[in-house]
Design an enzyme around this catalytic site. Structure first.
Site, PDB file in Angstrom:
ATOM      1  CD  GLU A 127      31.167  36.482  38.687  1.00 10.23           C
ATOM      2  OE1 GLU A 127      31.098  37.419  37.885  1.00 10.23           O
ATOM      3  OE2 GLU A 127      32.240  35.894  38.949  1.00 10.23           O
ATOM      4  CD  GLU A 149      34.627  38.940  42.030  1.00 11.88           C
ATOM      5  OE1 GLU A 149      34.286  37.816  41.646  1.00 11.88           O
ATOM      6  OE2 GLU A 149      33.862  39.690  42.686  1.00 11.88           O
TER       7      GLU A 149
END
Length: 750
Positions: A127, A149
Site C-alpha cells: 500500500e 489481509e
C-alpha cells in the site's frame, strides 16, 4: 535530520533516497515508529525546495512485510472494558484514518516519488508503494507482491481497496483483494500494478532514471485552481477526466462485476467472513467518490472489522499463534538442536510416500521401506509424479528432480535403516503389525536417534510397549496429502522424554511444517475432534434428514468439506477398522452409536468404502461429477426436508459438537495450550477458520451462553452435547479460554 527507521540522503540531482531499514528486525514493518518517521520524511520532501523528487527503497532483502499484526491483534475485538464502545470505535477510526491520510499526503506532495521495490511487499508494504507514483520492481523469484489481509480476517487499511481498483480496474482488483493473492514481479507488471521490471540490484538506479525523466517534463496545472506540478507527480485518479478502468458500478460493464461478484462471494463464504463482505462494500462505495472520501469509507469498514470478534480470533490463530508455534513455542528449552540427516520410513503407502517427499525436499537421505519392492518403488514414484507436475508449472527443473529422487532409496531390507536419526512408522492401523516393525527397525537407529509412529488413533503409550527405549518413542502424526497439509501433531507417550520431543519438533521445523504438541489419548486431539463432525453428519442421516441438506449445512458452517463427502475422502473402511480396534481395546466400555451400524452396513454389507473404490456415501463415475448415492435415502429412511428441520440448529450442532470435544480434550489435558487447540483444528481438519478455532468459538459465544445452548441440545439429542466440568466452571466465573489459559505472547510481524 536522522530517522530511527529510515536512511535519508539527497544526491546532486536533488533526488532523495529514503532507505527503510528498521533496527533489530529481520523485516521492515508498519509500526508506530516507522509511520512517525515516514510522516516527518514526507513533510521534509514537501518543504525542502532542494528536493526535487524521492526514491523509497529497503535496506533489507524484503521491502516491507506489512503491519505489525501483534499490535493489530491487540486492537481487534471488543476491547478490555477501559473505554466505552463508542470511545473505542472513535479512537480506532481516527488512528487508522491517520495512516490513510499520511499516504494521501505522500501521493499529493507535489513531487514525484518512486518506490524501488527490491523484495517482498505485502499488505501495508504494498500500500505504501501504491501511494508512490511509480513502482520499479526487481525480478527476484522470491519476491511477492500482494494484499493478503483477507486471509487473516482484515481488509487492506492503507488505501489498498481504493488505489488497486483505480489502478487496474475492479474486475482485476477484487479477486486479489478478496483472496489475498500474492503475485510474482512479472505478473504484477503485466497487470499494471508495478511500473517496470528490472534486474535484481538495479531497482534504485532505474527508479532514479525514471525520476530524472519525470523531472525533465513541463509542469501542468493541477485542476482549475491547483498549483503547477510535474505530470509524473499526479496519480491517475487525481487527473482531470479520469475513469475507472473497465467502468464503475453505475456503468454497464462495471455493474456486472459487482452483481456477479457479490453472488459468487455469498456462494463461497456463506456470510461467515466479514472481511470479504466489507472489502466488496468498500470498493463498491469508494470508487464512486473522490479519493479523500473513499479513504474514509475504507477506514470505516476497517474499523468495523477491528471491532468484530471474528477478526480478532482470525488474526490471533491464523497469524500470531501459527507463527509462534512454527517458530518452536512449545519446544523444550535447554535441548541442543537436532538435525535429521538420514530418515527411515516404514510403509510406502500414501502417507509414507508423502513423508518421503517432504523430507527429501528438506535435504534428508530417505530410506523408504515396504514389504514388497514394487510397493516401495511405487512410493518413490509418488515423488516423481509431484516433481513432474512442478516442472510442468515451471516451479522445478529436471536437475532438481533428479537430485531429490536420488535421496529416496526404496527397499525391503531393514538393514538399510542402519544409522537413521529418525524412523517413522507409517504402516496399517494394527497394533500387532506396528509392534513387529518397531522391534525390527528400532535397533538400526543411530545412537541418538528417535522413533516416531504416524498412527492417527492408537495410543502411543501402548505402541511404545514394543520399544526397548520408550523414552525415545513419540507420535508424529501427519495429515494427507502430506505435501500440502501444513500440520504435524506430535503425541507424547507416558514415557516420552523432553529430549525426544525437542528432536521431533526440530525435524518438523526442518520440513517447514507447523507442530502442535498433545498428550496421549485414543484419537489424540485432531482425529478425536474431527470424528465428531463426520459422526454428527451420520447421526443426522439416522434421524431421517436428507443427505443433501446435511452436506449443504456442513458447507454453510465454514467447514472446507461436507461431512459425508469428507468421510468418503478418508475412506469408510479406515473408520470401520479404527472402530473395530477401539472395540477390541475397550471391551464392554465401548459405547456404540448410530454411526457404527451404518458404517458397518456400508463397508461390510455393501462394499461402499469411499472415493478410492468409486462408491461410498457418494458415487464417483469415471466420466462425470460425483453425486450422492441415490440409494442412501432409502437405506437410512430419509424423510425430513428443509421444512422439517431448523437449519441454524443443524449448523450449531456441527460446530458445537467439535468445540465440545476440543474443550473435553483441554479438560483431560490431552491438549494443554490454547494455540495448539485452535491452530491444530484449523490446519488439521479444517475447522471453520472464521471462528479462529473451536476454543476461540466458545470464547466468542461466551462460556455461559455456550453451556446453556449445549444443555438445550443435550436435552434434544443426547449426552454427547453435555458440557464438562471445566466449561461449567468457566461459565460460572465468566472466564474465557484465552484469559484463563493465556499463553506467553511473542512479537510478530507480517
Amino acid at each position: 535530520m536522522a530517522y530511527e527507521n529510515f536512511g535519508f540522503e539527497v544526491d546532486g540531482d536533488g533526488i532523495a533516497l529514503i532507505t527503510w531499514d528498521m533496527p533489530d528486525r529481520s523485516m521492515n514493518v508498519l509500526s508506530q515508529g516507522s509511520m512517525g518517521d515516514l510522516a516527518d520524511i514526507i513533510e521534509k520532501i514537501v518543504g525542502d525546495d532542494a528536493i526535487k523528487g524521492a526514491v523509497l527503497t529497503s535496506g533489507k532483502s524484503a521491502f516491507c512485510a506489512g503491519a505489525d499484526l501483534s499490535m493489530m491483534g491487540g486492537q481487534a475485538g471488543s476491547g478490555d472494558g477501559s473505554q466505552s464502545k463508542e470511545e473505542r470505535v472513535k479512537a480506532l477510526y481516527e488512528n487508522n484514518l491517520k495512516f490513510n491520510m499520511l499516504l494521501r499526503r505522500l501521493e499529493t506532495c507535489g513531487k514525484p516519488v518512486a518506490a524501488a521495490v527490491n523484495g517482498t511487499a505485502l499488505g501495508g508494504g504494498l500500500e505504501v508503494t501504491l501511494a508512490c507514483h511509480a513502482r520499479i520492481v526487481g525480478d527476484n523469484p522470491k519476491t511477492q507482491l500482494g494484499l493478503p489481509e483477507s486471509k487473516v480476517g482484515l481488509l487492506p487499511g492503507g488505501g489498498g481497496t481504493q488505489r488497486l481498483p483505480r489502478l487496474i480496474g475492479a474486475a482485476a482488483a477484487l479477486p486479489l483483494l478478496l483472496q489475498g493473492t500474492a503475485l510474482k514481479p512479472a505478473k504484477a507488471v503485466e497487470m499494471g500494478i508495478a511500473t517496470k521490471l528490472v534486474k535484481p540490484g538495479e531497482e534504485v538506479a532505474e527508479a532514479k532514471a525514471w525520476l530524472k525523466e519525470a523531472l525533465s517534463q513541463e509542469k501542468v496545472k493541477l485542476g482549475k485552481r491547483g498549483p503547477e506540478v510535474l505530470p509524473a507527480a499526479i496519480q491517475p485518479w487525481d487527473r482531470e477526466g479520469y475513469r475507472l478502468p473497465g467502468g464503475g458500478p453505475q456503468d454497464k460493464g462495471g455493474s456486472q462485476v459487482f452483481t456477479i461478484g457479490n453472488a459468487q462471494l455469498q456462494k463461497n463464504t456463506h456470510g461467515n467472513y466479514p472481511a470479504q463482505t466489507y472489502i466488496m462494500q468498500a470498493v463498491y462505495e469508494g470508487v464512486q467518490v473522490p479519493m479523500e472520501a473513499a479513504l474514509r469509507i475504507e477506514t470505516r469498514y476497517f474499523t468495523k472489522l477491528l471491532m468484530d470478534p471474528r477478526s480478532k480470533a482470525m488474526i490471533r490463530s491464523l497469524f500470531l499463534s501459527m507463527q509462534e508455534l512454527s517458530k518452536g513455542a512449545r519446544r523444550p528449552a535447554g535441548v541442543p538442536k537436532f538435525e535429521v540427516k538420514k530418515l527411515g520410513i516404514l510403509g510406502a503407502g500414501m502417507m509414507g510416500a508423502g513423508i518421503a517427499y517432504v523430507s527429501a525436499q528438506a535435504g534428508m537421505d530417505v530410506v523408504l521401506l515396504d514389504t514388497d519392492q514394487a510397493n516401495a518403488e511405487k512410493g518413490k514414484a509418488y515423488s516423481e509424479k509431484l516433481l513432474d507436475k512442478a516442472i510442468s508449472r515451471g516451479k522445478s527443473t529436471e536437475e532438481k528432480k533428479a537430485a531429490l529422487l536420488a535421496k529416496i532409496k526404496p527397499t525391503t531390507s531393514f538393514d538399510d535403516l542402519e544409522g537413521c536419526d529418525l524412523v517413522i512408522e507409517a504402516v496399517f492401523e494394527n497394533r500387532e503389525i506396528k509392534a513387529e516393525v518397531t522391534k525390527k527397525s528400532e535397533p538400526k537407529l543411530a545412537e541418538n536417534g528417535i522413533y516416531g509412529s504416524n498412527t492417527s488413533t492408537l495410543p502411543i503409550t501402548g505402541l511404545a510397549e514394543a520399544s526397548a527405549k520408550p523414552e525415545n518413542f513419540i507420535g508424529i502424526h501427519f495429515f494427507s496429502p502430506v505435501d500440502k497439509m501444513q500440520l504435524v501433531e506430535i503425541i507424547l507417550g507416558a514415557k516420552t522424554s523432553e529430549e525426544t520431543l525437542a528432536k521431533a519438533m526440530d525435524y518438523v521445523a526442518q520440513i517447514r511444517k507447523t507442530p502442535i504438541v498433545v498428550n496421549d489419548s485414543r484419537g489424540f486431539y485432531t482425529s478425536r475432534c474431527f470424528g465428531t463432525y463426520v459422526s454428527e453428519g451420520i447421526q443426522m442421516l439416522a434421524e431421517g434428514i436428507k443427505p443433501a441438506i446435511i452436506e449443504n449445512v456442513g458447507k454453510m458452517t465454514g467447514m472446507p468439506m461436507p461431512p459425508l463427502a469428507l468421510n468418503d475422502e478418508v475412506s469408510l473402511d479406515l473408520g470401520y477398522k479404527v472402530r473395530q480396534q477401539t472395540k477390541k481395546d475397550l471391551g464392554d466400555k465401548y459405547v456404540e452409536g448410530p454411526a457404527d451400524s451404518l458404517i458397518e452396513k456400508m463397508v461390510v454389507d455393501l462394499g461402499r468404502v469411499g472415493k478410492k473404490a468409486g462408491k461410498g456415501f457418494y458415487d464417483y463415475p469415471e466420466d462425470g461429477k460425483k453425486r450422492i448415492w441415490p440409494g442412501l435415502e432409502e437405506l437410512v429412511g430419509s424423510n425430513k426436508s428443509t421444512e422439517d428441520v431448523d437449519i441454524e440448529e443443524l449448523k450449531k450442532r456441527f460446530l458445537y459438537i467439535q468445540a465440545l470435544e476440543a474443550s473435553r480434550c483441554f479438560e483431560e489435558e490431552v491438549v494443554t495450550d490454547v494455540r495448539d487447540a485452535d491452530v491444530g483444528a484449523i490446519l488439521g481438519w479444517g475447522f471453520a477458520p472464521w471462528a479462529g478455532g473451536p476454543l476461540s468459538l466458545i470464547d466468542m459465544v461466551g462460556a455461559d451462553n455456550f453451556v446453556k445452548e449445549c444443555d438445550a441440545l443435550a436435552q434434544k439429542y443426547g449426552d454427547r452435547f453435555k458440557p464438562g466440568a471445566l466449561l461449567r466452571d468457566m461459565a460460572g466465573k465468566g472466564e474465557s479460554f484465552y484469559t484463563r489459559f493465556a499463553p506467553q505472547k511473542e512479537k510478530a510481524a507480517a
